[in-house]
Design a protein around this motif. Structure first.
Motif, PDB file in Angstrom:
ATOM      1  N   ILE A 179      -4.241  13.694  -2.833  1.00 59.83           N
ATOM      2  CA  ILE A 179      -5.320  14.058  -1.912  1.00 59.83           C
ATOM      3  C   ILE A 179      -6.492  14.536  -2.748  1.00 59.83           C
ATOM      4  O   ILE A 179      -6.362  15.462  -3.549  1.00 59.83           O
ATOM      5  N   VAL A 180      -7.645  13.882  -2.584  1.00 61.70           N
ATOM      6  CA  VAL A 180      -8.823  14.226  -3.371  1.00 61.70           C
ATOM      7  C   VAL A 180      -9.937  14.860  -2.539  1.00 61.70           C
ATOM      8  O   VAL A 180     -10.872  15.421  -3.093  1.00 61.70           O
ATOM      9  N   GLU A 181      -9.836  14.765  -1.201  1.00 63.42           N
ATOM     10  CA  GLU A 181     -10.885  15.334  -0.354  1.00 63.42           C
ATOM     11  C   GLU A 181     -10.341  15.566   1.048  1.00 63.42           C
ATOM     12  O   GLU A 181      -9.534  14.790   1.540  1.00 63.42           O
ATOM     13  N   MET A 182     -10.787  16.647   1.666  1.00 63.05           N
ATOM     14  CA  MET A 182     -10.462  16.900   3.070  1.00 63.05           C
ATOM     15  C   MET A 182     -11.629  16.409   3.908  1.00 63.05           C
ATOM     16  O   MET A 182     -12.773  16.772   3.653  1.00 63.05           O
ATOM     17  N   LEU A 183     -11.333  15.598   4.907  1.00 63.62           N
ATOM     18  CA  LEU A 183     -12.355  15.071   5.799  1.00 63.62           C
ATOM     19  C   LEU A 183     -12.395  15.924   7.063  1.00 63.62           C
ATOM     20  O   LEU A 183     -11.425  16.617   7.371  1.00 63.62           O
ATOM     21  N   PRO A 184     -13.486  15.857   7.824  1.00 63.34           N
ATOM     22  CA  PRO A 184     -13.573  16.668   9.042  1.00 63.34           C
ATOM     23  C   PRO A 184     -12.486  16.309  10.055  1.00 63.34           C
ATOM     24  O   PRO A 184     -12.039  15.174  10.131  1.00 63.34           O
ATOM     25  N   VAL A 185     -12.079  17.311  10.830  1.00 62.37           N
ATOM     26  CA  VAL A 185     -11.109  17.098  11.901  1.00 62.37           C
ATOM     27  C   VAL A 185     -11.827  16.392  13.037  1.00 62.37           C
ATOM     28  O   VAL A 185     -12.853  16.848  13.508  1.00 62.37           O
ATOM     29  N   GLU A 186     -11.284  15.237  13.448  1.00 63.13           N
ATOM     30  CA  GLU A 186     -11.835  14.508  14.586  1.00 63.13           C
ATOM     31  C   GLU A 186     -10.701  14.029  15.456  1.00 63.13           C
ATOM     32  O   GLU A 186      -9.629  13.692  14.956  1.00 63.13           O
ATOM     33  N   ASN A 187     -10.926  13.959  16.747  1.00 68.34           N
ATOM     34  CA  ASN A 187      -9.905  13.531  17.696  1.00 68.34           C
ATOM     35  C   ASN A 187      -8.634  14.340  17.525  1.00 68.34           C
ATOM     36  O   ASN A 187      -7.528  13.800  17.571  1.00 68.34           O
ATOM     37  N   ALA A 188      -8.772  15.628  17.276  1.00 68.89           N
ATOM     38  CA  ALA A 188      -7.674  16.591  17.194  1.00 68.89           C
ATOM     39  C   ALA A 188      -6.680  16.312  16.084  1.00 68.89           C
ATOM     40  O   ALA A 188      -5.529  16.691  16.179  1.00 68.89           O
ATOM     41  N   GLU A 189      -7.104  15.646  15.004  1.00 69.91           N
ATOM     42  CA  GLU A 189      -6.189  15.415  13.889  1.00 69.91           C
ATOM     43  C   GLU A 189      -6.944  15.502  12.562  1.00 69.91           C
ATOM     44  O   GLU A 189      -7.969  14.852  12.384  1.00 69.91           O
ATOM     45  N   PRO A 190      -6.421  16.299  11.621  1.00 70.39           N
ATOM     46  CA  PRO A 190      -7.049  16.375  10.299  1.00 70.39           C
ATOM     47  C   PRO A 190      -6.984  15.025   9.577  1.00 70.39           C
ATOM     48  O   PRO A 190      -6.074  14.228   9.804  1.00 70.39           O
ATOM     49  N   ALA A 191      -7.949  14.798   8.712  1.00 67.68           N
ATOM     50  CA  ALA A 191      -7.994  13.561   7.933  1.00 67.68           C
ATOM     51  C   ALA A 191      -8.245  13.919   6.469  1.00 67.68           C
ATOM     52  O   ALA A 191      -8.747  14.996   6.152  1.00 67.68           O
ATOM     53  N   TYR A 192      -7.875  12.993   5.591  1.00 65.06           N
ATOM     54  CA  TYR A 192      -7.970  13.218   4.152  1.00 65.06           C
ATOM     55  C   TYR A 192      -8.449  11.943   3.463  1.00 65.06           C
ATOM     56  O   TYR A 192      -8.333  10.852   4.002  1.00 65.06           O
ATOM     57  N   ARG A 193      -8.952  12.102   2.247  1.00 62.10           N
ATOM     58  CA  ARG A 193      -9.238  10.960   1.387  1.00 62.10           C
ATOM     59  C   ARG A 193      -8.196  11.026   0.274  1.00 62.10           C
ATOM     60  O   ARG A 193      -8.023  12.058  -0.364  1.00 62.10           O
ATOM     61  N   ILE A 194      -7.494   9.888   0.070  1.00 61.31           N
ATOM     62  CA  ILE A 194      -6.421   9.842  -0.923  1.00 61.31           C
ATOM     63  C   ILE A 194      -6.713   8.772  -1.956  1.00 61.31           C
ATOM     64  O   ILE A 194      -7.456   7.828  -1.702  1.00 61.31           O
ATOM     65  N   LYS A 195      -6.103   8.920  -3.144  1.00 60.35           N
ATOM     66  CA  LYS A 195      -6.298   7.957  -4.234  1.00 60.35           C
ATOM     67  C   LYS A 195      -4.969   7.724  -4.924  1.00 60.35           C
ATOM     68  O   LYS A 195      -4.225   8.647  -5.204  1.00 60.35           O
ATOM     69  N   SER A 196      -4.700   6.461  -5.210  1.00 63.60           N
ATOM     70  CA  SER A 196      -3.508   6.070  -5.958  1.00 63.60           C
ATOM     71  C   SER A 196      -3.900   5.875  -7.416  1.00 63.60           C
ATOM     72  O   SER A 196      -5.027   5.476  -7.722  1.00 63.60           O
ATOM     73  N   LYS A 197      -2.956   6.126  -8.325  1.00 61.62           N
ATOM     74  CA  LYS A 197      -3.218   5.880  -9.746  1.00 61.62           C
ATOM     75  C   LYS A 197      -3.355   4.392 -10.025  1.00 61.62           C
ATOM     76  O   LYS A 197      -3.964   3.998 -11.008  1.00 61.62           O
ATOM     77  N   ASP A 198      -2.791   3.556  -9.138  1.00 66.99           N
ATOM     78  CA  ASP A 198      -2.793   2.110  -9.331  1.00 66.99           C
ATOM     79  C   ASP A 198      -4.012   1.420  -8.737  1.00 66.99           C
ATOM     80  O   ASP A 198      -4.186   0.222  -8.914  1.00 66.99           O
ATOM     81  N   GLU A 199      -4.844   2.147  -7.997  1.00 65.02           N
ATOM     82  CA  GLU A 199      -5.989   1.544  -7.326  1.00 65.02           C
ATOM     83  C   GLU A 199      -7.281   2.232  -7.753  1.00 65.02           C
ATOM     84  O   GLU A 199      -7.271   3.415  -8.073  1.00 65.02           O
TER      85      GLU A 199
ATOM     86  N   GLN B 164       0.808  -1.212   0.000  1.00 64.42           N
ATOM     87  CA  GLN B 164       0.000   0.000   0.000  1.00 64.42           C
ATOM     88  C   GLN B 164       0.847   1.270   0.000  1.00 64.42           C
ATOM     89  O   GLN B 164       0.327   2.354  -0.103  1.00 64.42           O
ATOM     90  N   ARG B 165       2.157   1.127   0.136  1.00 66.18           N
ATOM     91  CA  ARG B 165       3.019   2.300   0.086  1.00 66.18           C
ATOM     92  C   ARG B 165       3.055   2.833  -1.334  1.00 66.18           C
ATOM     93  O   ARG B 165       2.823   2.117  -2.286  1.00 66.18           O
ATOM     94  N   GLY B 166       3.373   4.077  -1.478  1.00 65.93           N
ATOM     95  CA  GLY B 166       3.476   4.653  -2.813  1.00 65.93           C
ATOM     96  C   GLY B 166       2.952   6.073  -2.825  1.00 65.93           C
ATOM     97  O   GLY B 166       2.700   6.677  -1.799  1.00 65.93           O
TER      98      GLY B 166
ATOM     99  N   HIS C 255     -10.022   2.334  -5.657  1.00 61.30           N
ATOM    100  CA  HIS C 255     -10.743   2.839  -4.488  1.00 61.30           C
ATOM    101  C   HIS C 255      -9.981   3.970  -3.797  1.00 61.30           C
ATOM    102  O   HIS C 255      -8.811   4.193  -4.043  1.00 61.30           O
ATOM    103  N   LEU C 256     -10.700   4.666  -2.919  1.00 63.56           N
ATOM    104  CA  LEU C 256     -10.134   5.756  -2.133  1.00 63.56           C
ATOM    105  C   LEU C 256      -9.807   5.244  -0.737  1.00 63.56           C
ATOM    106  O   LEU C 256     -10.420   4.295  -0.263  1.00 63.56           O
ATOM    107  N   ARG C 257      -8.863   5.891  -0.090  1.00 61.91           N
ATOM    108  CA  ARG C 257      -8.496   5.548   1.282  1.00 61.91           C
ATOM    109  C   ARG C 257      -8.691   6.772   2.162  1.00 61.91           C
ATOM    110  O   ARG C 257      -8.379   7.882   1.759  1.00 61.91           O
ATOM    111  N   ALA C 258      -9.177   6.560   3.369  1.00 60.78           N
ATOM    112  CA  ALA C 258      -9.270   7.624   4.365  1.00 60.78           C
ATOM    113  C   ALA C 258      -8.063   7.491   5.277  1.00 60.78           C
ATOM    114  O   ALA C 258      -7.806   6.414   5.813  1.00 60.78           O
ATOM    115  N   VAL C 259      -7.300   8.576   5.438  1.00 65.08           N
ATOM    116  CA  VAL C 259      -6.081   8.532   6.253  1.00 65.08           C
ATOM    117  C   VAL C 259      -6.034   9.736   7.176  1.00 65.08           C
ATOM    118  O   VAL C 259      -6.612  10.785   6.891  1.00 65.08           O
TER     119      VAL C 259
END
Length: 161
Positions: free
Chosen positions: A127-147, A121-123, A149-153
């Protein structure tokens, strides 16, 4: 009138459009702060806040009241809402804004996914979307050219290229 505390723990309820207030028709979500709950409500539901209810120890806020909290001069997350017109939002514009709401990345940034132990999963990801800040840390939705689906990180799981 005392100043509104935007940093109290909060619960958000969303009533289903087609059902009454029954146990199965309500979505529930907890937030560390009222400011985060208001931001989430505005980002997710925008002007259509019918059926959205935010509860704190100070009271209950619904519909137009949520919008007035968002527009309040003391609201601490101004300028950190959904990116509009393709512009990136990576800074902390307000001095009153909590450090947790500061974002290091913006939409369109290329990042490296740092999940240890998950070699396949490294690579490089975008970043395609900013997700709400929860538990004091920003989150994002990311996408790889090789996959497909999207991942929330969380922000600590990615780094600049």
């Amino acid at each position: 009138m005392s100043k509104l505390d935007f940093f109290v723990p909060t619960e958000l309820f969303v009533k289903s459009k087609f059902a009454g207030w029954t146990r199965n028709s309500v979505k529930y979500r907890r937030f560390d702060s009222l400011a985060s709950a208001v931001k989430f409500a505005m980002d997710e539901y925008g002007a259509n806040l019918n059926g959205v209810s935010i509860h704190t120890d100070m009271g209950e806020y619904t519909g137009a009241t949520i919008l007035s909290l968002y527009q309040n001069e003391h609201y601490p997350l101004k300028g950190t809402h959904a990116v509009q017109d393709g512009a990136k939002n990576t800074s902390c514009p307000a001095t009153q804004e909590p450090r947790a709401a500061c974002r290091k990345f913006g939409i369109g940034d290329t990042v490296v996914y740092l999940r240890p132990g998950l070699v396949e999963q490294r690579g490089y990801y975008e970043i395609v979307e900013m997700l709400p800040v929860e538990n004091a840390e920003p989150a994002y939705r990311i996408k790889s050219k090789d996959e497909q689906h999207l991942r929330a990180v969380k922000e600590h799981e990615i780094a600049h290229v």
